[in-house]
Each structure stands twice: as structure tokens, then as C-alpha cells.
Design an enzyme around this catalytic site. Structure first.
Site, short mmCIF file in Angstrom:
data_model
loop_
_atom_site.label_atom_id
_atom_site.label_comp_id
_atom_site.label_asym_id
_atom_site.label_seq_id
_atom_site.Cartn_x
_atom_site.Cartn_y
_atom_site.Cartn_z
N SER A 562 0.84 -1.18 0.00
CA SER A 562 0.00 0.00 0.00
C SER A 562 0.89 1.25 0.00
O SER A 562 1.72 1.40 -0.89
CB SER A 562 -0.95 -0.04 1.19
OG SER A 562 -1.96 0.94 1.07
N HIS A 677 -8.11 -4.82 -1.46
CA HIS A 677 -6.88 -4.14 -1.04
C HIS A 677 -6.10 -4.96 -0.02
O HIS A 677 -4.90 -4.79 0.11
CB HIS A 677 -7.20 -2.76 -0.47
CG HIS A 677 -5.98 -1.94 -0.18
ND1 HIS A 677 -5.09 -1.57 -1.16
CD2 HIS A 677 -5.49 -1.45 0.98
CE1 HIS A 677 -4.11 -0.87 -0.61
NE2 HIS A 677 -4.33 -0.79 0.69
#
Length: 706
Positions: A562, A677
Site C-alpha cells: 500500500s 486491497h
């Protein structure tokens, strides 16, 4: 509420290098003009490219004889039946969400408090997500439930298809263990909801399905009141924010004395929030700092932390990082400071019980916990330190508004997770402990400090063998996060232990600026155009590892995901000679265009904006995709992402890989076609991806042939 909290871890040289070589698509510029089809996330041509890359990566790395052992070892710890079942207190009982080999989608189950404290609790399954997924032919991921206090009987269960941020909400009855017939159901959207009473819900979502009530970040800015039995199209609009906001959402707080506050939360940016108390059909905005976060309600008073100095009218300054209690009817006239961290400290988490406020914090990045009680209104709060193990991270797992009961988790790099019970009658006591998942004999954890380019001292942890030789030959994996005021602290990671530490690897976690390890100022120093300090800090830790002769660039690898994936990408292009392995997970990498990609617009307050000249100049300076150069030799990276990630999105990783491809540079690319994610949606897929990483790291940092 911050978005991160709302949603917010080889073969022989000839074989691997041949496998990592460029393979594919012609490209004429850094953005990939001829590879623009990759922007169509679910497009047939794009997915064909993804599958080809995946096949190339898996067929190459899975040939390594170590792969199967890595996979089996990881899967066994992920699916171990003696894992800790983490509790959530609902309606006086203990609830838990559980996944194992037989239930990869998971079971939402409950037991009594007394049963939970036994070695073999008697669980009752209330929702079988695997059965639901099979029945509805959906890849359902359970993402929690919001329940109506204090009974917690009526809940909105959040289900996501494949782990994306967009979700479906369905009313569930915890007493019957069934979805409520003709109950509240809200179809797929990025949405948030809060119970006002049994028949009323406040909801923020994409109301027309066309995105007209969504912000540029892709989140809702219109809140409506939903009444049981009423048609969705006739919902009454309660509040409409601005299109330019990041997100607007409802919140309902209750305490153990029966007080309730209905609040509208308007996030103007990622870090700046305005709060309004809903009184009937009117809103009364609270005079609190824009950079603040509400944690709960106690005795009718709001408990919140402030991330900037606060100057309440006629009162002393409240320093940034403090935890306070305020009267929601008159926020500035009755401010009580509960706790202000010292210069080496920062608050991590806050939990509210019936009579106390629990705080987990860091002191020089070492976990601590405190319990605060108001002795008399207007007088200083009484704070007591809770005696818990040192050199660990301490997290507040769950609290009970009806009593002073809470559960805390404690873990370290070499200490498996423990569960501690805190209540009104006794000192904290350990009630459960997970068994060791890897052999820690001969291992130790040390904390060192490196000096960054501007002289700032940067702490980092090193997990290594006690008899480690300082000869520069130790295979070392360095990781960090460095953003969004998120602290990166000691965590027991069985896959790191089994696949890396047991095999002689050194594991390093750097607490660089941009995080929250030392409070708001530590984060602020790495925000927007000051962000180069984050990257300099990380490089300084790498250099310090070499200076201490723990490792050398030949044996030094880095990993980030991320925002940490952006960190790893920047390090690869800024310091290609410092690392021999680079793992880049679900990353941001195209910083010149991130604001128009998935939820990227929501992060302009962290990274800066291309609409601001000075910030645009910095983003152009550091954007990894645009700075890959044909004449530079880079370590062949391992890049992983997920097709259904609707937060960062897979296009960043695709563009980076396509650019490497165009330059004829070696790389590995793996895209989970189902995960969001979080990267993966079940234990077998997690084990698969981790095993691929382990093969890659083994070859790059351990094998003599390379």
C-alpha cells in the site's frame, strides 16, 4: 474517523533470471501509451495480460523445490485450529469471526463470557458465510457488523464481494441467527450506516447508482434517514456535504448510562473532520479542532483525541496528541484533558468502558497501556499504568459499555499473541495465549537508531540470531510504512518466522517519519512535499545496517505494501544499488496521476496535489513509474496487487510492470484476480502469495549463485 480506520501486512540463478526477463507489450512512453488497455481493470485484454504475467511468475517460482514446503508451512499456521479466537462483546456475550480449512469464508459465532474463558468454548454458529456464498454464488467476504446498542440484537452485516471496499448491508438478528425477513437491505455501494433506533438508520451511499452523490474519492457525501418499511427512493435527506469533501458519514454513540449522540461526520480531507450533533432534523456543529478523532461517549461526554494544538476560548492550550473529554453541549467551556503523551510517546488506540477510558500507547515504540478514571468532574483524571509485557505491541480488542470489562492483545516479534482481561475487580490477567508457530530458540530482538540525512534519529527493530556474525553476509529483509500517522510496531508474524527467521534471515522494521510512533509531529514531518524525509529515513536505516556489518546490499531486501509499496517503489528508483530484492505490494506508484485513480483523491492531504504547483513538482520528482530509466540496472522486483482492489487499484502496479517491460527490465508480477486491497481473500491464496515471495527472497538474498 480516519479512512484508514474505517475500512484502514529461489530457483537457481539462471532459471530465475531467465524467468524474470521482460516479456511482452510494446510501450512508447512512461505512461504506457500502447498499454493503455491496462487501465480497463476488468477488461478482457487487460485480464489476458494479467493472466500471462501470473503464469510466468508462478510457473517460474513454483519450480523451486522449496516452494511446496513454504506453501504448506504458511497454510498450516494460517489455518491452525488452536489460533486465538479474538472476542467481540455484543449484548453481554462473546462473538468471534472464524476461518479455517473447512470454512475459508468463515463463521460468525457466539458463546457466553464464562464459556469463552475455558479451553474449549462452546461456540454457536450464527452465520455461515461459506454456506451463504455457495447459496448465492458470490465470493462473500465478511467485513463485520454494526449493531444497535445496548441489546445488540439488530445488526447490519457488511458483505463484500471478493474483498472490495464497496459492500452490501443486510439486517441480521443475533438472537435468531437469521437475516431479518423484509429487513433493511442496502445494495452494493461504498457506504456507511448507523442505527438511530430499531426502525431508523442513517445511511450515506451512492444514491442514484450514477455517482452523483459520490466525492472524487468515490465515497458518499449525502446522508439520508431510512425508516423501516419505507422505499429507498423516498428517504429523507438529512445532510448534504460538498462534492469536494472526502467522505460524509453518520455515527451513533452510546454509553453505559443510557446517553446517546447521533453525529454527522464530515471529512473535508483525510485528516480534517467536522462533527455535528443531530438534534431532530437539525444539526449543531461542534467547536472542536478539525484534526481530531472521536473515540466514544462516557457519562454523556465525548472522548476525543486532538492532532493539533487546540486553543479553547479562555482555557489553556491543549497540546497536539492529547486525549480529552468534552461536554457535547458546550465543547469549549468544559474541556478536561485526560492524557497528554510525553515527547517519546504517542497514543495508539482508545477504548471506552462504562466508567473508564483505556489507552494503548507507545513509548519509544514499545507498547504500553493505561486506564483513566474521572475521580470528580472538573478534576484531573486518575491514570494508572497496566502491567503488561515489554517490547510488545498492545491493542484494545473489545470493550463493554455496560461494565468495565475489556480485552487487550499483547504480541511481539518473538512472542505469540496473548489475550489479557481487564475488569473493575482485578489487575490485568492473561486468559489466553496462542502457541508458538516457529522456533524462537536462539533468536533475539534489539532496537537500534539510525541518523537520517537531516540528523533526525530513526529507531528500528532487528530480529536476528543471538550468535549472528557481523560479517555483512546475513540475508536481511527491511520493511516500513511511513505514512498516514500509522505506527509500524512489533507483530508476531508466523510466516516471517517460518519462512525467514528459522532459515537464518534477519528481519528489520523501521519506524520512519510519516507514521504515528511519536505523535502528530512525526507524521507531519513526512507529509506532502516534506515526504522526502520519509524516504531518506528508510535509506538511512538501510545504510546503518550495512555500517553495522549486519548485511550488505547483496543480501539486503525490502518489502512494503500500500503506502509501503510506494515506499519500496521509490527506494528502488532512488537507490537501486542499495537493495538486491524489492517486494512491492498493492502499491501506489504513479504519483502524477494517483488523484484520478480509484480512491486516490482522498489522499491528497497526505501526498499533495498535482493542482498545487509546489506539490506537483515534488510528486513529479518522486513518482516511481516516471523515473524508471533504461540506463539504470535495477534489482528485479516482485510486484503483487489485486484486480478488485477499489481503494488503491491495480493500475499502479500494472503501469509500473508495463514500464519495466518496455525497458527490458526483469521483474515478477502477480495479481490476485479475486482479492481486494487486503490482497487476498482466503488462507490458501495468502499462503500461495507468501510462498512465492519466500522463493523470490531466497534466491535474491540467500542463494550463493546470484
Amino acid at each position: 474517523m480516519r479512512l484508514g480506520r474505517w475500512i484502514l501486512t529461489c530457483a537457481a540463478s539462471a532459471l530465475v533470471m531467465a524467468g524474470a526477463a521482460s516479456h511482452g507489450v510494446a510501450q512508447t512512453d512512461g505512461m504506457g501509451k500502447d498499454a493503455s488497455f491496462l487501465n480497463d481493470i476488468h477488461g478482457a485484454k487487460a485480464l489476458a495480460w494479467v493472466r500471462a504475467q501470473n503464469h510466468h511468475t508462478t510457473s517460474t517460482l513454483e519450480k523451486d523445490k522449496r516452494y511446496q514446503g513454504f506453501y504448506k508451512n504458511t497454510l498450516s499456521v494460517l489455518q491452525a485450529s488452536d489460533r486465538l479466537a479474538m472476542p467481540e462483546i455484543l449484548g453481554g456475550d462473546i462473538w468471534n469471526f472464524w476461518q479455517d480449512a473447512h470454512h475459508p469464508h468463515g463463521l460468525w459465532r457466539m458463546t457466553s463470557r464464562s464459556s469463552y474463558l475455558t479451553k474449549q468454548p462452546k461456540w454457536q454458529t450464527r452465520l455461515d458465510v461459506d454456506a451463504l456464498a455457495a447459496k448465492e454464488h458470490m465470493n462473500w467476504v465478511f467485513e463485520g457488523a454494526d449493531c444497535l446498542a445496548p441489546e445488540d440484537e439488530h445488526c447490519l452485516v457488511t458483505l463484500s464481494n471478493g474483498g472490495e471496499d464497496a459492500n452490501t448491508l443486510r439486517e441480521f438478528n443475533t438472537k435468531t441467527g437469521q437475516f431479518v425477513p423484509n429487513g433493511f437491505v442496502f445494495s452494493r455501494s461504498k457506504q456507511t450506516a448507523a442505527w438511530v433506533d430499531q426502525d431508523t438508520i442513517l445511511l450515506a451511499r451512492d444514491w442514484d447508482g450514477k455517482g452523483t452523490t459520490l466525492t472524487p474519492s468515490g465515497y458518499p457525501f449525502v446522508v439520508k434517514k431510512m425508516v423501516r418499511g419505507g422505499p429507498e427512493g423516498q428517504a429523507v435527506e438529512l445532510y448534504r456535504g460538498e462534492k469536494s469533501d472526502m467522505i460524509v458519514s453518520p455515527m451513533v454513540l452510546t454509553d453505559g448510562d443510557g446517553h446517546k449522540l447521533v453525529i454527522i461526520q464530515r471529512n473535508v480531507t483525510f485528516f480534517e473532520t467536522h462533527y455535528a450533533v443531530v438534534e431532530g432534523d437539525k444539526l449543531r456543529w461542534l467547536a472542536v479542532p478539525a484534526k481530531s478523532e472521536i473515540h466514544g461517549l462516557l457519562k454523556g461526554r465525548l472522548v476525543l483525541s486532538v492532532q493539533e494544538d487546540w486553543h479553547p476560548q479562555g482555557l489553556p492550550v491543549v497540546p497536539a496528541g492529547s486525549l480529552v473529554s468534552i461536554d457535547p453541549a458546550a465543547p469549549e467551556s468544559g474541556v478536561e484533558v485526560i492524557f497528554t503523551p510525553g515527547p517519546s510517546q504517542s497514543i495508539d488506540e482508545v477504548g471506552v468502558t462504562k466508567n473508564t477510558v483505556l489507552v494503548s500507547l507507545f513509548d519509544n515504540v514499545r507498547g504500553r497501556a493505561m486506564r483513566f478514571t474521572e475521580m470528580q468532574p472538573g478534576r484531573p483524571w486518575n491514570g494508572e499504568a497496566l502491567e503488561l509485557p515489554d517490547m510488545t505491541s498492545i491493542h484494545i480488542v473489545t470493550t463493554d459499555h455496560a461494565s468495565d470489562t475489556a480485552y487487550l492483545s499483547v504480541e511481539g516479534y518473538l512472542e505469540p499473541q496473548q489475550l489479557w482481561l481487564v475488569d473493575e475487580t482485578t489487575a490485568p490477567r492473561k486468559v489466553k495465549a496462542a502457541p508458538a508457530r516457529f522456533n524462537t530458540a536462539g533468536l533475539t530482538t534489539e532496537q537500534f537508531w539510525a541518523k537520517s540525512t537531516d540528523g533526525t534519529r530513526i529507531p528500528y527493530f532487528v530480529v536476528h540470531r543471538k550468535n549472528m556474525k557481523l560479517n555483512g553476509a546475513n540475508p536481511t529483509l527491511l520493511t516500513a510504512y511511513g505514512g498516514f500517522q500509522v505506527s509500524y510496531t512489533p507483530t508476531y508474524a508466523p510466516e516471517i518466522g517460518k519462512l525467514w527467521l528459522e532459515r537464518g534471515g534477519v528481519y528489520v522494521v523501521a519506524n520512519i517519519r510519516g507514521g504515528g510512533e511519536f505523535g502528530p509531529a512525526w507524521h507531519e514531518a513526512g507529509r506532502k512535499s516534506g515526504r522526502q524525509s520519509v524516504y531518506d529515513d528508510f535509506a538511512a536505516v538501510g545504510q546503518d545496517l550495512v555500517s553495522r556489518k549486519i548485511t550488505t546490499p547483496r543480501h539486503l531486501g525490502i518489502r512494503g505494501r500500500s503506502n509501503g509499496g510506494l515506499l519500496a517503489g521509490v527506494q528502488m528508483v532512488q537507490h537501486p544499488d542499495m537493495w538486491n530484492a524489492v517486494i512491492i505490494g498493492v502499491p501506489l506508484l504513479d504519483m502524477e496521476h494517483f488523484e484520478t485513480m480509484s480512491a486516490g483523491a482522498s489522499w491528497a492531504d497526505e501526498y499533495g496535489s498535482m493542482s498545487v504547483p509546489a506539490e506537483a513538482a515534488f510528486l513529479k520528482k518522486i513518482s516511481p513509474v516516471q523515473h524508471l530509466k533504461a540506463e539504470v540496472t535495477y534489482p528485479a522486483p516482485f510486484i503483487f496487487t489485486a484486480t478488485s482492489d477499489d481503494r488503491v487499484g491495480p493500475v499502479h502496479a500494472r503501469r509500473f510492470a508495463a514500464r519495466l517491460e518496455a525497458l527490458g527490465k526483469p521483474f515478477f508480477y502477480y495479481e490476485d484476480i479475486e482479492g481486494g486491497h487486503s490482497g487476498t481473500v482466503n488462507a490458501p491464496e495468502v499462503a500461495h502469495e507468501r510462498a512465492l515471495e519466500a522463493v523470490y527472497l531466497s534466491h535474491r538474498l540467500m542463494d550463493a549463485q546470484h
